[in-house]
Design a protein around this motif. Structure first.
Motif, short mmCIF file in Angstrom:
data_model
loop_
_atom_site.label_atom_id
_atom_site.label_comp_id
_atom_site.label_asym_id
_atom_site.label_seq_id
_atom_site.Cartn_x
_atom_site.Cartn_y
_atom_site.Cartn_z
N GLY A 1 0.79 -1.43 -0.19
CA GLY A 1 0.53 0.09 -0.16
C GLY A 1 0.29 1.42 -0.50
N GLU A 2 2.39 1.30 0.66
CA GLU A 2 2.66 2.62 1.11
C GLU A 2 3.40 2.67 -0.24
OE1 GLU A 2 5.90 2.28 3.38
OE2 GLU A 2 4.22 2.04 5.26
N ARG A 3 3.53 1.70 -1.55
CA ARG A 3 4.68 1.84 -2.45
C ARG A 3 3.33 2.03 -3.93
NH1 ARG A 3 5.49 -0.24 -7.42
NH2 ARG A 3 7.71 -0.14 -7.97
N ALA A 4 1.89 1.58 -3.43
CA ALA A 4 1.13 2.43 -4.41
C ALA A 4 1.30 3.64 -3.92
CB ALA A 4 0.06 1.34 -4.26
N ASP A 5 1.07 4.31 -2.55
CA ASP A 5 0.87 5.87 -2.52
C ASP A 5 2.46 6.28 -2.97
OD1 ASP A 5 -1.29 5.05 -1.21
OD2 ASP A 5 -0.97 5.37 0.57
N ALA A 6 3.09 5.83 -2.72
CA ALA A 6 4.69 6.60 -3.40
C ALA A 6 4.42 6.31 -4.80
CB ALA A 6 5.37 5.89 -2.84
N LEU A 7 3.92 5.77 -5.11
CA LEU A 7 3.88 6.08 -6.82
C LEU A 7 2.94 6.70 -7.50
CD1 LEU A 7 5.22 3.92 -9.44
CD2 LEU A 7 2.67 3.03 -9.91
N LYS A 8 1.98 7.12 -6.68
CA LYS A 8 1.28 8.01 -7.24
C LYS A 8 1.67 9.24 -7.03
CE LYS A 8 -3.55 5.39 -6.05
NZ LYS A 8 -4.38 5.54 -5.06
N GLN A 9 2.88 9.67 -5.37
CA GLN A 9 3.20 10.66 -5.73
C GLN A 9 3.76 10.89 -7.12
OE1 GLN A 9 5.29 11.00 -1.58
NE2 GLN A 9 3.82 10.29 -1.14
N PHE A 10 4.90 9.83 -7.40
CA PHE A 10 5.45 10.43 -8.33
C PHE A 10 5.52 10.74 -9.89
CE2 PHE A 10 8.03 7.73 -12.46
CZ PHE A 10 9.12 8.62 -12.01
N GLU A 11 3.87 10.23 -10.02
CA GLU A 11 3.68 10.37 -11.24
C GLU A 11 2.93 11.74 -11.23
OE1 GLU A 11 -0.55 8.44 -13.61
OE2 GLU A 11 -0.12 7.80 -11.93
N SER A 12 2.17 12.54 -9.89
CA SER A 12 2.01 13.78 -9.92
C SER A 12 3.35 14.55 -9.97
CB SER A 12 1.64 14.14 -7.99
OG SER A 12 1.14 15.60 -7.81
N HIS A 13 4.03 14.22 -9.71
CA HIS A 13 5.74 14.79 -10.16
C HIS A 13 6.35 14.88 -11.59
CE1 HIS A 13 6.20 15.58 -5.54
NE2 HIS A 13 6.31 14.52 -5.41
N GLN A 14 5.68 13.56 -12.03
CA GLN A 14 6.07 13.52 -13.09
C GLN A 14 5.57 14.44 -14.22
OE1 GLN A 14 4.95 9.93 -14.98
NE2 GLN A 14 6.91 9.18 -15.00
N ALA A 15 3.68 14.53 -13.63
CA ALA A 15 2.91 15.18 -14.99
C ALA A 15 2.97 17.00 -14.55
CB ALA A 15 1.77 15.06 -14.26
N GLN A 16 3.56 17.67 -13.26
CA GLN A 16 4.77 18.95 -13.06
C GLN A 16 6.10 19.04 -13.98
OE1 GLN A 16 5.01 19.82 -9.20
NE2 GLN A 16 3.06 17.90 -8.27
N LEU A 17 6.92 17.76 -13.70
CA LEU A 17 7.86 18.32 -14.88
C LEU A 17 7.49 18.00 -16.74
CD1 LEU A 17 10.79 18.72 -13.83
CD2 LEU A 17 11.39 15.78 -14.51
N LYS A 18 6.32 17.19 -16.84
CA LYS A 18 6.22 16.85 -18.29
C LYS A 18 5.75 18.10 -19.07
CE LYS A 18 2.14 15.29 -21.34
NZ LYS A 18 1.79 14.82 -21.29
N ALA A 19 4.75 18.86 -18.18
CA ALA A 19 4.29 20.82 -18.65
C ALA A 19 5.31 20.94 -18.65
CB ALA A 19 3.58 20.86 -17.63
N LEU A 20 6.55 21.33 -17.02
CA LEU A 20 7.73 22.02 -17.43
C LEU A 20 8.42 21.97 -18.51
CD1 LEU A 20 9.22 24.41 -16.64
CD2 LEU A 20 10.36 23.06 -15.31
N ALA A 21 8.47 20.63 -18.86
CA ALA A 21 10.04 20.11 -20.07
C ALA A 21 8.84 20.34 -21.25
CB ALA A 21 10.20 19.53 -20.14
N SER A 22 8.22 20.28 -21.35
CA SER A 22 6.92 20.51 -22.79
C SER A 22 7.52 22.18 -23.01
CB SER A 22 5.97 20.37 -22.70
OG SER A 22 5.50 18.94 -22.62
N LYS A 23 7.12 23.27 -22.36
CA LYS A 23 7.84 24.52 -22.61
C LYS A 23 9.01 25.14 -22.78
CE LYS A 23 4.14 26.35 -19.09
NZ LYS A 23 3.92 27.33 -18.23
#
Length: 515
Positions: free
Chosen positions: A105-127
């Motif tokens: 369960g903790e791993r699944a939560d950590a993976l969700k956090q990773f995905e959230s940061h990943q999306a933020q970085l995607k938006a920044l890198a696209s610019k």
């Protein structure tokens, strides 16, 4: 319908929990069966006492009763001790399972956090993509990295072809026992050692099969792939340096634009995931050992318990007991017949329990093997980062019909894992090797795996101006087969077991910088 990496892993986790639950249920069933067999024998012992009281002299009766009682008392004491040991082991299993569920369960939560940061970085890198792509230094680095990647790709393809030729064209040589005898003896080289008689006979054999003409050809078939692989690995190492330099430029650009906190948060989440994976693996290994203990105890394999049970069985199989029962069968009295019928019924029930126990033991053995195979698959799944939020699988049957086929033994673990590999790809913009030009794992990684061995912070292939003239696409063209030690390589799965240590062997998740 496709399925995403995190959901796919969650399905495998659920299948693992189902296997563990069934293992626990069967272990408890076996334990109850062992207890029932012991009680049946105690009942049988009491019936023989009753029969002895009806048919034997008091002196003989006392001797027989003493032998049975001694064995019975010892068995009863061992049953109590055995039950305590089994209960302790079962509690340990339950505790480990609880810990595993918590870690998962903790791993699944950590993976969700990773995905959230990943999306933020995607938006920044696209610019930033178009801006950094116009930078001359970056363009030059990218071009150099691409060219070096192509050289490495060509070198590896030549290596693979030479290795295929070695396997195919060398087979007739390997199939010839006379040739291989001379080859392994080093005949015709400075390593050849033999007395004069053997040298003479070997010379006759060599002349007969024309060894002197065949040997250089076979030597060349074996030597060329070795030299080509050395060259290819040098080219991969050179390209790896270029990739690292390109990664540094990309990281510098994203950090300058304010992305460093996001990147560091991603790295932190990834480290958390890796740490949890190490804990999960350690708990799985601990559970495996404890499960073996539970299985042994539930099957009555405790030496003291086995000894006590065997003594009671021996006591009930004594010659005088057999004679007593045979005499009772020959005479027709109401009391005798009732007791004999009850003895026959007890023995029939014991045989039925034995038969069911054998079947349950086989099932438990199968489940234990299947659990370990699924652990191996999950390890490979995480190792290749197939649980990345942007990893997808074309076939949802992988967590449906194919998973059921694997669990039932309809397909092998290697075949099931191969289906995962064939079905996997990356969502839009991530089908290439992540990070720079994307180097293969010394020529061993699949062409769609974005995490090369050199680790580091990886960017998607078109993060900063991909497309025409951008970073290389699809790895090194034809790919390089499955990971070293994987199920398709003939070396089994690569998951380390107890005492071998180790965590994931590749770099982190892709950043999601641009798509």
């Amino acid at each position: 319908m496709s399925i995403r990496g995190p959901e796919a892993l969650a399905s495998l986790d659920e299948a693992m929990r189902d296997i563990r639950r069934e293992e626990d249920e069967i272990s408890k069933r076996l334990a109850r069966s062992a207890e029932r067999i012991s009680k049946i024998r105690e009942s049988e012992a009491e019936l023989f006492r009753q029969l002895a009281r009806l048919r034997l002299d008091p002196a003989v009766q006392g001797e027989l009763d003493g032998a049975i009682t001694t064995a019975e008392t010892k068995a009863r004491a061992q049953i109590k001790t055995h039950a305590k040991e089994l209960s302790k082991a079962e509690n340990a299993i339950a505790s480990i399972d609880e810990a595993l569920n918590k870690l998962t369960g903790e791993r699944a939560d950590a993976l969700k956090q990773f995905e959230s940061h990943q999306a933020q970085l995607k938006a920044l890198a696209s610019k930033l993509g178009a801006t950094i792509a116009r930078d001359p230094a970056f363009a030059a680095k990218r071009q150099k990295a691409s060219e070096l990647a192509d050289v490495a790709a060509q070198s590896m393809r030549k290596t693979e072809q030479a290795e295929a030729d070695r396997d195919e064209k060398g087979q007739p040589y390997r199939d010839d026992p006379l040739f291989m005898y001379l080859w392994e003896a080093g005949y015709g080289t400075s390593n050849y050692r033999a007395n004069n008689l053997v040298r003479y006979l070997d010379g006759l054999v060599a002349g007969l099969i024309k060894f002197h003409k065949a040997r250089p050809n076979f030597a060349m078939l074996n030597e060329i792939p070795l030299r080509l692989r050395e060259h290819a690995e040098r080219q991969i190492a050179i390209a790896s340096v270029a990739e690292t330099e390109l990664d540094a430029l990309e990281t510098e650009a994203i950090d300058t634009a304010g992305g460093k906190p996001i990147r560091e948060a991603m790295e932190s989440a990834q480290q958390r995931i890796d740490a949890l994976d190490a804990q999960i693996m350690a708990h799985e290994d601990q559970r495996d050992e404890t499960a073996k203990t539970v299985a042994g105890l539930s099957q009555g394999l405790n030496p003291a318990f086995e000894s006590a049970s065997a003594e009671l069985a021996t006591a009930l199989g004594r010659e005088d007991i057999k004679t007593l029962l045979a005499d009772a069968r020959r005479t027709r009295t109401g009391q005798d017949d009732t007791i004999v019928a009850q003895i026959d019924d007890a023995r029939a029930r014991a045989r039925e329990e034995d038969q069911e126990t054998r079947e349950q033991k086989e099932r438990l053995k199968t489940l234990a093997a299947r659990r370990r195979e699924l652990e191996d698959i999950q390890w490979e799944f995480k190792r290749q980062r197939f649980d990345d939020p942007r990893s997808t699988f074309r076939e949802d049957r992988l967590v449906g019909d194919l998973l059921n086929d694997f669990l039932r033994g309809g397909i092998t673990a290697a075949s099931y894992w191969d289906s995962w590999q064939r079905s996997q790809n990356w969502s839009a913009g991530t089908s290439d090797w992540g990070g720079g030009v994307g180097l293969p794992n010394n020529g061993r990684q699949r062409s769609n795996n974005p995490w090369p061995d050199n680790g580091g912070f990886k960017w998607p292939d078109n993060s900063f101006g991909g497309g025409a003239g951008g970073k290389t696409k699809g790895g090194f063209g034809g790919g390089f087969g499955r990971p070293s030690g994987g199920p398709g390589s003939g070396g089994g799965f690569s998951r380390p077991r107890t005492g071998s240590g180790g965590t994931r062997k590749h770099g982190g998740f892709k950043t999601g910088g641009g798509f």
